[in-house]
Design a protein around this motif. Structure first.
Motif, PDB file in Angstrom:
ATOM      1  N   TYR A 204       0.815  -1.245  -0.055  1.00  8.91           N
ATOM      2  CA  TYR A 204      -0.067  -0.076   0.036  1.00  8.91           C
ATOM      3  C   TYR A 204       0.920   1.286   0.182  1.00  8.91           C
ATOM      4  N   ARG A 205       1.875   1.194   1.020  1.00  6.91           N
ATOM      5  CA  ARG A 205       2.671   2.401   1.092  1.00  6.91           C
ATOM      6  C   ARG A 205       3.424   2.774  -0.521  1.00  6.91           C
ATOM      7  N   ALA A 206       3.792   1.726  -0.960  1.00  7.11           N
ATOM      8  CA  ALA A 206       4.761   1.945  -2.226  1.00  7.11           C
ATOM      9  C   ALA A 206       3.948   2.658  -3.234  1.00  7.11           C
ATOM     10  N   GLN A 207       2.634   2.558  -3.474  1.00  8.79           N
ATOM     11  CA  GLN A 207       2.080   3.369  -4.468  1.00  8.79           C
ATOM     12  C   GLN A 207       2.189   4.751  -4.574  1.00  8.79           C
ATOM     13  N   PHE A 208       2.850   5.507  -3.418  1.00  7.61           N
ATOM     14  CA  PHE A 208       3.067   6.725  -3.206  1.00  7.61           C
ATOM     15  C   PHE A 208       4.611   6.956  -3.591  1.00  7.61           C
ATOM     16  N   ASN A 209       5.252   6.149  -4.157  1.00  9.95           N
ATOM     17  CA  ASN A 209       6.769   6.264  -4.388  1.00  9.95           C
ATOM     18  C   ASN A 209       7.159   6.637  -5.864  1.00  9.95           C
ATOM     19  N   ASN A 210       6.111   6.764  -6.594  1.00  8.72           N
ATOM     20  CA  ASN A 210       6.410   6.864  -8.083  1.00  8.72           C
ATOM     21  C   ASN A 210       6.199   8.755  -8.061  1.00  8.72           C
ATOM     22  N   LYS A 211       7.262   9.356  -8.280  1.00 10.98           N
ATOM     23  CA  LYS A 211       7.173  10.876  -8.521  1.00 10.98           C
ATOM     24  C   LYS A 211       6.303  11.322  -9.406  1.00 10.98           C
ATOM     25  N   ASN A 212       6.615  10.628 -10.565  1.00  9.68           N
ATOM     26  CA  ASN A 212       5.653  11.138 -11.664  1.00  9.68           C
ATOM     27  C   ASN A 212       4.215  11.238 -11.447  1.00  9.68           C
TER      28      ASN A 212
END
Length: 312
Positions: A286-294
């Protein structure tokens, strides 16, 4: 070795002021470029999240109480909110008016405003979410300890002012399954006072208390990037992290509103390690979905574009 990733405050402020001096791409070019590097699945996710953050879907006339975009470069306290808003608002005409409610917002607003937080329940569409104060809230950790290496305890360090936090500490300060400490010296209970500890020291424990304060619990995001598990009663507030979509015992250990089943739940996950690890894996995903800066940049711009399209 456990590593904590957070933005340096000085560099954040320097970057914030510098943005006002740099030329800005056109909105169309910026949006087009961001779309071009995303997959179809990522684009679908962007559109879903834009509508989650900004629920306004019809033309809305308001008596503006806000400021011009250009005046976001004259920040008042809290400065981080102005810089975080300007990072994306700068792609729009500088004389556009923008209404905002900065700081810890835990009520439903009476007109559409850009804000960091809102109640999960109720008609909350006037609280339009942007990722504000993100240098403080979006902290990540690289946890060097496996779940099985950690202590069979729930640790909690917090400022204990609010009634609900006082109630929790009254119930569990002396529990053998808990290591609780109050970090404020005024208010609360002087018998609960303990020194602040590092995130790395928190992560020596299997469970970490995540109690909402004035709005959301700041520590929830970094806990969910670790090999420990957040423990929380039902969530009432949400931010850019979409806390309203989190599920108890899937993304965190959920306890009752009255806290009475805390020790029972902690002992259960001590005894059922595979289920605890499932929660950790779900939380990290879940947390990883916020890691893509674009993705994050595009969503932020589109949230504001939707705001300016509908708010008159």
């Amino acid at each position: 070795m456990t590593r904590v990733t957070k933005k340096n405050k000085l560099s954040f402020y320097i970057q914030g002021f510098t943005r006002g001096l740099l030329p800005v791409k056109s909105l169309e070019k910026k949006v087009s470029k961001l779309y071009s590097v995303l997959s179809k699945e990522e684009v679908n996710n962007v559109e879903r999240r834009v509508d989650y953050y900004n629920k306004i879907c019809s033309q809305t006339e308001v008596a503006h109480q806000g400021t011009y975009i250009k005046d976001l470069l004259k920040p008042k306290t809290p400065k981080a909110y102005y810089f975080d808003t300007y990072e994306y608002a700068r792609y729009f005409p500088e004389n556009h008016l923008i209404d905002f409610a900065f700081g810890d917002v835990n009520t439903i607003l009476n007109l559409p405003m850009i804000t960091k937080s809102r109640p999960i329940n109720g008609n909350n569409e006037n609280n339009i979410l942007l990722n504000l104060d993100k240098a403080r809230h979006f902290v990540s950790v690289n946890d060097s300890l496996n779940y099985s290496q950690k202590k069979d305890k729930m640790i909690g360090r917090a400022a204990v002012f609010q009634e609900h936090r006082i109630k929790f500490y009254e119930n569990y300060y002396n529990s053998t399954l808990c290591d609780l400490g109050q970090v404020n010296k005024n208010g609360g209970n002087p018998d609960w006072i303990k020194p602040k500890i590092s995130i790395a020291d928190h992560l020596k424990n299997k469970f970490i208390l995540s109690l909402e304060g004035n709005d959301v619990a700041t520590n929830l995001k970094w806990i969910m990037s670790s090999n420990s598990i957040a423990v929380s009663p039902p969530l009432k507030m949400e931010t850019w992290y979409m806390e309203g979509t989190l599920k108890p015992d899937e993304h965190f250990i959920g306890i009752n509103e009255d806290y009475k089943n805390l020790e029972e739940k902690l002992q259960y996950y001590i005894d059922h390690e595979s289920e605890a690890k499932d929660i950790i894996n779900n939380a990290k995903e879940y947390r990883a979905q916020f890691n893509n800066k674009n993705v994050e940049n595009l969503i932020s711009i589109l949230v504001l574009q939707k705001y300016f399209n509908y708010i008159r």
